[in-house]
Design a protein around this motif. Sequence first.
Motif, PDB file in Angstrom:
ATOM      1  N   ALA A  70      11.320  -9.633  25.605  1.00  0.00           N
ATOM      2  CA  ALA A  70      11.883  -8.381  26.143  1.00  0.00           C
ATOM      3  C   ALA A  70      10.803  -7.305  26.240  1.00  0.00           C
TER       4      ALA A  70
ATOM      5  N   TYR B 220       6.962  -4.254  33.591  1.00  0.00           N
ATOM      6  CA  TYR B 220       7.706  -3.335  34.460  1.00  0.00           C
ATOM      7  C   TYR B 220       6.977  -1.998  34.544  1.00  0.00           C
TER       8      TYR B 220
ATOM      9  N   ALA C 194       5.030  10.065  24.669  1.00  0.00           N
ATOM     10  CA  ALA C 194       6.357  10.286  25.249  1.00  0.00           C
ATOM     11  C   ALA C 194       7.459  10.248  24.191  1.00  0.00           C
TER      12      ALA C 194
ATOM     13  N   THR D  69       8.668   7.625  22.848  1.00  0.00           N
ATOM     14  CA  THR D  69       9.463   6.400  22.898  1.00  0.00           C
ATOM     15  C   THR D  69       9.162   5.457  21.736  1.00  0.00           C
TER      16      THR D  69
ATOM     17  N   GLU E 167       9.794   6.133  18.902  1.00  0.00           N
ATOM     18  CA  GLU E 167      10.962   6.260  18.040  1.00  0.00           C
ATOM     19  C   GLU E 167      12.079   5.312  18.447  1.00  0.00           C
ATOM     20  N   LEU E 168      12.173   5.043  19.741  1.00  0.00           N
ATOM     21  CA  LEU E 168      13.137   4.043  20.191  1.00  0.00           C
ATOM     22  C   LEU E 168      12.656   2.667  19.775  1.00  0.00           C
TER      23      LEU E 168
ATOM     24  N   TYR F 287      20.743   4.457  17.529  1.00  0.00           N
ATOM     25  CA  TYR F 287      20.060   5.712  17.204  1.00  0.00           C
ATOM     26  C   TYR F 287      19.691   6.476  18.463  1.00  0.00           C
TER      27      TYR F 287
ATOM     28  N   PRO G 136      17.290   9.377  19.224  1.00  0.00           N
ATOM     29  CA  PRO G 136      16.287  10.258  18.624  1.00  0.00           C
ATOM     30  C   PRO G 136      16.359  11.676  19.210  1.00  0.00           C
TER      31      PRO G 136
ATOM     32  N   PRO H 295      13.836  10.542  23.852  1.00  0.00           N
ATOM     33  CA  PRO H 295      12.726   9.878  24.534  1.00  0.00           C
ATOM     34  C   PRO H 295      13.231   8.645  25.273  1.00  0.00           C
ATOM     35  N   LEU H 296      12.824   8.485  26.526  1.00  0.00           N
ATOM     36  CA  LEU H 296      13.250   7.330  27.333  1.00  0.00           C
ATOM     37  C   LEU H 296      12.055   6.855  28.146  1.00  0.00           C
ATOM     38  N   TYR H 297      12.120   5.603  28.594  1.00  0.00           N
ATOM     39  CA  TYR H 297      11.084   5.113  29.499  1.00  0.00           C
ATOM     40  C   TYR H 297      11.389   5.659  30.877  1.00  0.00           C
TER      41      TYR H 297
ATOM     42  N   GLU I 244       9.960   5.850  33.692  1.00  0.00           N
ATOM     43  CA  GLU I 244       9.624   5.192  34.954  1.00  0.00           C
ATOM     44  C   GLU I 244      10.639   4.099  35.303  1.00  0.00           C
ATOM     45  N   MET I 245      11.543   3.792  34.361  1.00  0.00           N
ATOM     46  CA  MET I 245      12.486   2.697  34.613  1.00  0.00           C
ATOM     47  C   MET I 245      13.776   3.220  35.228  1.00  0.00           C
ATOM     48  N   THR I 246      14.525   2.317  35.866  1.00  0.00           N
ATOM     49  CA  THR I 246      15.847   2.716  36.322  1.00  0.00           C
ATOM     50  C   THR I 246      16.804   2.603  35.138  1.00  0.00           C
TER      51      THR I 246
ATOM     52  N   ALA J 228      17.740  -1.004  34.368  1.00  0.00           N
ATOM     53  CA  ALA J 228      16.625  -1.794  33.838  1.00  0.00           C
ATOM     54  C   ALA J 228      16.354  -1.418  32.385  1.00  0.00           C
ATOM     55  N   PHE J 229      16.424  -0.120  32.104  1.00  0.00           N
ATOM     56  CA  PHE J 229      16.180   0.335  30.737  1.00  0.00           C
ATOM     57  C   PHE J 229      17.272  -0.161  29.789  1.00  0.00           C
TER      58      PHE J 229
ATOM     59  N   PHE K 135      16.873  -3.754  29.078  1.00  0.00           N
ATOM     60  CA  PHE K 135      15.821  -3.954  28.064  1.00  0.00           C
ATOM     61  C   PHE K 135      16.382  -3.697  26.659  1.00  0.00           C
ATOM     62  N   ALA K 136      17.140  -2.595  26.521  1.00  0.00           N
ATOM     63  CA  ALA K 136      17.705  -2.267  25.206  1.00  0.00           C
ATOM     64  C   ALA K 136      18.612  -3.399  24.734  1.00  0.00           C
TER      65      ALA K 136
ATOM     66  N   GLU L  76      18.466  -6.551  25.593  1.00  0.00           N
ATOM     67  CA  GLU L  76      17.695  -7.752  25.290  1.00  0.00           C
ATOM     68  C   GLU L  76      16.967  -7.615  23.955  1.00  0.00           C
ATOM     69  N   VAL L  77      16.426  -6.432  23.744  1.00  0.00           N
ATOM     70  CA  VAL L  77      15.645  -6.216  22.530  1.00  0.00           C
ATOM     71  C   VAL L  77      16.570  -6.184  21.311  1.00  0.00           C
TER      72      VAL L  77
ATOM     73  N   GLN M  34      22.089   3.809  25.378  1.00  0.00           N
ATOM     74  CA  GLN M  34      21.221   2.811  24.738  1.00  0.00           C
ATOM     75  C   GLN M  34      21.564   2.653  23.257  1.00  0.00           C
TER      76      GLN M  34
END
Lengths: 256, 311
Positions: free
Chosen positions: A6, A13, A96, A98, A100-101, B78, B80, B84-86, B88-90, B93-94, B97-98, B100-101, B145
């Motif tokens: 993942a 990506y 950024a 992240t 923390e995520l 959680y 935070p 904070p988020l990625y 650049e992702m849609t 998609a994000f 990922f969450a 899957e992880v 998420q």
Amino acid sequence: MKGLWAIYKRECYSLFASPIFYVVCASFLVLAGYFFWSTVGYFHVVSFQVGRNPAYISQLNATEMVVRPFFVDLSIVLLLVCPFLTMRLMAEERRAGTVELLFTYPVGDKAIVLGKYLAALTLCCLMLLGTAPAMGLLFALTRLELMVVLSGYFGLMLLGGALLSLGIFTSALTENQIIAAVLAFGGGLMLWIIGWSEQLAGGTFGKVLGYLAITGHFENLAKGVLDSRDVAYYLILPLFFIFLTLRYMESRKWRG
Amino acid sequence: MIQVENLTKYYGLTRALEDVSFSVGAGEVVGFLGPNAAGKTTTLKIITCFMPPTRGKVLVDGNDASMAPLKVRSLIGYLPENVPLYREMTVSAFLRFAAEVKGLDRAARAKELDRVMEICRLTERKNSIIARLSKGFRQRVGIAQALIGDPRILILDEPTIGLDPAQTVEIRKLILSLGEDHTILLSSHILPEVKKVCDRVVIINKGRIVATDTADNLAARMKGAPKVIVKVGKDGPSASRLISEVPGVESVSQLDDEGTMEVEVSRGADARAEMARRLVEGGFDLKELRSQEVTLEDVFMHLVTEEDETS
């Protein structure tokens, strides 16, 4: 290692979504193209001069005179571009927020670092693949030793792997991508030139310096000599830097 | 569900937390309240295994956070601080990922994505790039998420900060509905929010817990008698003399020259009706008569400033 896949996919990506990869790739391929043109051009001139003398013709060898110098040139370009592929890996997460995520999802540090490292390595291999058409052209026009070409690409991949592992380590040290890139470039260059002092240092120390140098190991592979010592070097180096990255991340957690 | 025992955290030589203990029961919604830099985020980061404490321990559903961090992380969703988020992702998609992880298998992933996007009302924005979303939508992506994998515990760090009032109300509603079947620990420095959303409040200041109770109990625990504000049209002093004779009234103090006064009433006595009757019969223009409730703000300011004075 749960979550590695993942993390790997997500990192790919992001690398593909950012313009950095395309710029790096374009610079690499332009430089590679230039080096290819100049080595082939040189070979061409030499062939004409020697062509008048039949005794030398049998000694003309495109593998020796084009492929080998081309791979050595590529290795230098790789030193230049690898830091830009890795600089964002850890630094950007920290900047950024992240991290923390990432560090509160149920994945271990190892999966995170390895996933990111493998993503960068994949992109590096894709970039190297961009030079394949040039090799294809040579294959079509002259006789080449396939194994030497394959060993050269294998060597470039190993070299890339080593430089990228250094890069992911420097990226973990800071949240500033530029600092990460500069440190990775400086470190890589140091590994490059450290062998130059082999004679100066002399003795065992000199030998150690010689073994540490990244260049000597690569030149063997570019010649098509697959020596386990060289391969071991390129496997130990990434393991070492990934180990350092993991330890550094752990210490950072304790310091808060 | 969450047990925090004697947490102490130092950042270098700076002490961020000292001997913090509290617990959150299953199904409870607990507000973690404190001024900025009180140690709220630090505590939450320790509970979510982002970093270890200097001393003390955290148990989440019986699992020690320092011994089994991955197990604890898998129990918690959680959000935070600052979401904070990625970027650049849609959205989809994000969230994929969450999912899957967090270890959801391929078949469960699509269903789970639909479920959380439905709850957070993100479905029509699922193909938008996160960086281009408004702050309110990003907040929802953050909550989405956290919800993925349906963790029983949600930890939300300042979930409504930086939102406009309409968005704030919406997120609060969402939290209230989530509170029905989740254990929630949310931090905030916005007091009305905590009072509206939470069953119980933990107040922290300068790295120490200063109070733990329901908002109402905390208000009741405040020292001092209940107060009533009375306003008459003119002649305040004679009105105050009249009021002070009402049974149950302890003292009357003039607040201004216009005729506004604050009346302290002994606990348990409701003298408001009697006051009103006497004032009207006495020929005063009664303009206002209301009891002044002790708000969470009062409790909070009281506890926090009291702490400052003793330390």
